[in-house]
Design a protein around this motif. Structure first.
Motif, PDB file in Angstrom:
ATOM      1  N   SER A 349       0.849  -1.197   0.000  1.00  0.00           N
ATOM      2  CA  SER A 349       0.000   0.000   0.000  1.00  0.00           C
ATOM      3  C   SER A 349       0.875   1.235   0.000  1.00  0.00           C
ATOM      4  O   SER A 349       2.083   1.173   0.282  1.00  0.00           O
ATOM      5  N   SER A 351       1.552   5.221   1.548  1.00  0.00           N
ATOM      6  CA  SER A 351       1.675   5.673   2.936  1.00  0.00           C
ATOM      7  C   SER A 351       0.324   6.027   3.557  1.00  0.00           C
ATOM      8  O   SER A 351       0.199   6.083   4.776  1.00  0.00           O
ATOM      9  N   GLY A 353      -2.356   4.132   3.064  1.00  0.00           N
ATOM     10  CA  GLY A 353      -3.055   2.878   3.280  1.00  0.00           C
ATOM     11  C   GLY A 353      -3.816   2.365   2.067  1.00  0.00           C
ATOM     12  O   GLY A 353      -4.449   1.304   2.133  1.00  0.00           O
ATOM     13  N   LEU A 394      -0.261   4.033  10.421  1.00  0.00           N
ATOM     14  CA  LEU A 394       0.616   3.677   9.309  1.00  0.00           C
ATOM     15  C   LEU A 394       1.928   4.450   9.369  1.00  0.00           C
ATOM     16  O   LEU A 394       2.967   3.950   8.923  1.00  0.00           O
ATOM     17  N   VAL A 397       4.936   2.656  10.942  1.00  0.00           N
ATOM     18  CA  VAL A 397       5.558   1.480  10.336  1.00  0.00           C
ATOM     19  C   VAL A 397       7.012   1.795  10.018  1.00  0.00           C
ATOM     20  O   VAL A 397       7.322   2.794   9.360  1.00  0.00           O
ATOM     21  N   ARG A 425       8.178  -0.760   6.036  1.00  0.00           N
ATOM     22  CA  ARG A 425       8.209   0.333   5.062  1.00  0.00           C
ATOM     23  C   ARG A 425       9.342   0.088   4.077  1.00  0.00           C
ATOM     24  O   ARG A 425      10.498  -0.126   4.480  1.00  0.00           O
ATOM     25  N   ILE A 431       4.370   0.618   1.860  1.00  0.00           N
ATOM     26  CA  ILE A 431       4.284  -0.291   3.014  1.00  0.00           C
ATOM     27  C   ILE A 431       3.935  -1.686   2.506  1.00  0.00           C
ATOM     28  O   ILE A 431       2.958  -1.854   1.764  1.00  0.00           O
TER      29      ILE A 431
END
Length: 823
Positions: A349, A351, A353, A394, A397, A425, A431
């Protein structure tokens, strides 16, 4: 490095000596001022200084284990103690100490491990200098080491690192009171600090050795080509894989100029990169067989320990990639295939999401297509209440630290999936998450927890079952005999009926306790699940009432399983009654049998019981199989019905799951293993019709008097001759004294002194035609422990009615089976 450390430590000790000499001067001046004490004070100070000097000189030129051995030997000698040792805290158990050097008497002793609990060393490790000048055993009576060494006095100092972390301790012990406690404190304080430094130094050296070993192992086993090159471009070291790939030996390359093997057309580029502090080049290198291999390498200069400028070059053979771009395309396809065939879901995904990529397994787990997922975000799949209790962060991460966490995700169909995932990351800010469905694993863990709880209650049930069953045998048996002797109009007959009914209810409750705890004595045999469902539904139609629509659907082929028919019928009835009580205003109940081949379990049969009642919430479903858990009003049931079902299914080697949604009904699914070919070949014959008695003689052995009297009355009432015995030895005497034939031995299984099986073996030795019928109120576990099921003899579970006793006795006498299979 080692010599410099030693010199520094010696200098430190010399400084301490200078301080002590200054102390000596002060003591001498003080002693002059005190008339009559000059000589004593000076002698004491000189003795202290000489002792310190002896220890310093004895340990100044050694290190490591030699230092520790020298330290304890000199310390014990100077302080005039019998024992001294230095120890370090155990690597995995900080409550234990492992010694590095031990002095005992006048020689070194073997190292040992020492439990700190209840010892003075425990106080020392807690960063406290401890000296017990006398009576140390009385203060620590649980310390076995003090007792073994007959220690009277003790002194110990903690060894701590520079960061304050405890490392170990330095200890002296003596079998007499200490002569000078203050001197012991000073010596331990001074040399405890020196020992701690040596411990830290040894640990640092050990870690360096480990690091070098890891580096060597990495280099020796890596697939990369690694070499070290001197400033004049000559090989100093070549890794094994370097030699394997290029076909040379170490002797061929070490000392040779690296540029001799570079292709002439690539030499200028390689020379240019060689001049850089960190250079990268792609070039052709000559294989020993004369072929050119493409090499891609990176080199970096560094200063060696001796100050020489060296370069380490890490290379890779890329010949295959250079020979054809097709090979690179195939390699990328292989990588994509690996991702697509992974058993875990792999999601990428941005950053915020929003999903950018997902593999096939991820789509399969969630029920979406790849295109659908690429229009969703991570938050879209997490239940709203979970986002409140555990917000999604997020931005937290990391690109370095990867943590494994758990979350629930909502599938496309609305169902929830429990997952375990790790997120990282990527260098470009995206991610990547690897997601594993752990729903099945959590269900298995819950089943294990449920089994443990049932095991605990089952132990209690098995413990009291014997006494209950003995009492219920007498209560139910005598009430039945009493009822038979009363006429239909006898005013007392209803009292006998009520006694019998109450006894039967108590017996049923006891059997339920044993059933859910998997301790009930059962007689499994090959049965067709279809036939059991058909037979049970005939009774259920009368039991459920007209407002419940009962439907059945049977498997198209026989569903042959190994089970106790009575228990299986109990399962169906309990589930049906449970469904009826959930639908007081009527509804539909469907019972279905299915056969199929499971990927994990092989051929299995499924029994599915489904209703359209109000259903249950998740918390209720999670506890539905717990013993004594019920949603009924007080007095409406003990809460053992579904616990009993769970116990029966588990005892049959199967599993049971519940799927329920409030407002949508409940479905119970039972999976049972199909009978194996070996089991099908040993199915017992059908029961034979029993004939009347012929006045046979029965040896009755029962240690409970009231049970023995009841069984005797029941048997004599049937026309049998009965010989009574209260235990095994008594029965042996009765059998030896009786001249006539004994046709049947009816004995309790568990008796004091001699078990029923042992008795049967001894009586049967002289009467080979003897039939044996065991009876017991104990659980199935006790029966198995005494080898009854393996003996091949008859068995009657308490409590039993007179009719059941009559049928079982007649069955064995008519069958005429000889004793067999008894060890």
């Amino acid at each position: 490095m080692k010599s410099e450390n030693v010199r520094a430590e010696v200098q430190h000790l010399k400084s301490e000596m200078a301080a002590l000499e200054e102390l000596l001067r002060v003591y001498e001046q003080s002693a002059v001022d005190q008339s009559g004490r000059v000589e004593a004070a000076m002698a004491q100070v000189r003795e202290h200084a000489e002792a310190l000097r002896a220890i310093v000189l004895g340990t100044a030129t050694v290190s490591g284990v030699d230092f520790f051995r020298s330290l304890v030997a000199h310390l014990a000698t100077v302080l005039q103690t019998r024992y001294a040792f230095i120890g370090v805290l155990h690597e995995t158990d900080p409550g234990r100490v492992r010694t590095l050097a031990v002095w005992a008497g006048n020689a070194f002793a073997d190292n040992f491990e020492y439990d700190l609990r209840g010892t003075p060393c425990a106080n020392v490790v807690d960063k406290t200098l401890c000296v017990y000048e006398r009576g140390v055993q009385r203060q620590f009576p649980e310390d076995a080491l003090l007792a073994r060494l007959r220690a009277e006095s003790y002194g110990g100092v903690p060894l701590t690192g520079r960061d304050g972390r405890p490392l170990g301790l330095l200890v002296v012990l003596h079998d007499q009171p200490l002569r000078n406690g203050e001197r012991v404190r000073q010596m331990l304080t001074i040399f405890g600090a020196r020992a701690a430094v040596e411990l830290e130094r040894n640990r640092a050296l050990e870690e360096l050795r480990r690091s070098e070993a890891r580096y060597r192992a990495l280099v020796e086993n890596t697939y990369d080509l690694i070499c070290e090159v001197s400033s004049d471009a000559r090989f100093r070291y070549v890794s094994p894989n370097y030699l394997d790939v290029l076909g040379y030996t170490s002797r061929d390359l070490v000392g040779r100029n690296i540029f001799e093997l570079v292709h002439p057309q690539d030499l200028a580029a390689v020379l240019a990169e060689f001049q850089k502090d960190k250079g990268t080049a792609t070039f052709r290198y000559l294989h020993k067989n004369g072929e050119w291999r493409w090499i891609e390498g990176t080199g970096k200069w560094f200063l060696a320990a001796n100050g020489e400028r060296m370069a380490v070059v890490i290379s890779r053979c890329i010949t295959a990639r250079k020979r054809a771009e097709e090979a690179l395309r195939l390699s990328e396809e292989r990588y994509r295939t690996l991702v697509e065939q992974a058993s875990d879901g792999i999601f990428v995904s941005d950053s915020s999401g929003r999903y950018l990529d997902v593999n096939s397994r991820g789509c399969e787990m969630l029920g979406y297509t790849r295109e659908e997922l690429l229009h969703l975000t991570v938050r879209d799949l997490i239940p709203a209440d979970d986002l409140v209790s555990d917000p999604l962060r997020l931005e937290a991460v990391s690109s370095v630290q990867v943590e494994i966490k758990r979350r629930r995700l909502r599938r496309k169909d609305g169902s929830l999936m429990y997952t375990e995932f790790s997120a990282k990351r990527l260098p470009d800010g995206r991610i990547q998450a690897i997601v594993r469905d752990i729903s099945d694993r959590l269900r298995l863990e819950e089943q294990v927890r449920e089994a443990a709880k049932m095991e605990a209650v089952g132990r209690l049930a098995g413990g009291v079952a014997h006494d209950f069953n003995n009492l219920l045998t007498v209560i139910n048996g005598h009430s039945e005999l009493l009822r038979r002797q009363m006429g239909p109009q006898d005013p007392l007959r209803r009292h006998a009926e009520e006694i019998r009914k109450a006894g039967e209810r108590a017996a049923t409750l006891t059997q339920q306790l044993l059933t859910f705890s998997r301790r009930q004595a059962v007689e499994p045999r090959i049965v067709d699940l279809n036939a059991v469902v058909t037979e049970s539904t005939r009774m259920l139609r009368r039991l459920l009432g007209e407002d419940i629509l009962l439907t059945t659907r049977l498997a198209t082929s026989p569903a042959l399983i190994m089970a106790d028919v009575g228990q299986l019928e109990q399962v169906i009835v309990n589930l049906a009654v449970n469904a009826r009580e959930a639908m007081p205003h009527g509804g539909t109940l469907a019972i279905e049998s299915i056969t199929h081949v499971s990927e994990n379990s092989g051929p299995v049969a499924h029994l599915v019981v489904r209703d359209n009642g109000p259903g249950m919430d998740r918390d209720t479903s999670a506890r539905i199989f717990e013993p004594f858990f019920t949603t009924k009003e007080v007095g409406k049931g003990p809460g053992l019905g579904l616990a009993m079902v769970y116990g029966i299914v588990t005892q049959c080697g199967g599993t049971i799951t519940v799927d329920s949604v409030p407002g949508e009904g409940t479905t119970f699914t039972i999976e049972l293993p199909m009978a194996t070919a070996g089991q099908l070949g040993t199915a017992p014959p059908a029961d034979q019709r029993l004939r009347g008695t012929r006045g046979e003689t029965i040896l009755l052995v029962e240690d409970e008097p009231i049970v023995r009297r009841f069984v005797r009355e029941a048997l004599t009432g049937l026309g049998y001759q009965v010989l009574e015995a209260a235990n095994g030895p008594d029965a042996l005497q009765r059998a030896a004294a009786y001249a006539g034939p004994i046709h049947l031995l009816l004995t309790d299984v568990v008796m004091p002194g001699m078990s029923g099986r042992q008795l049967a073996e001894q009586v049967g030795a002289s009467r080979p035609d003897l039939r044996v019928l065991f009876m017991s109120g104990h659980s199935d576990e006790a029966i198995l422990r005494h080898g009854i099921k393996e003996s091949g003899q008859g068995f009657l579970q308490k409590p039993f009615a007179p009719d059941a006793l009559a049928r079982k006795v007649r069955e064995l006498l008519d069958a005429g089976t000889r004793r067999s299979g008894m060890a």
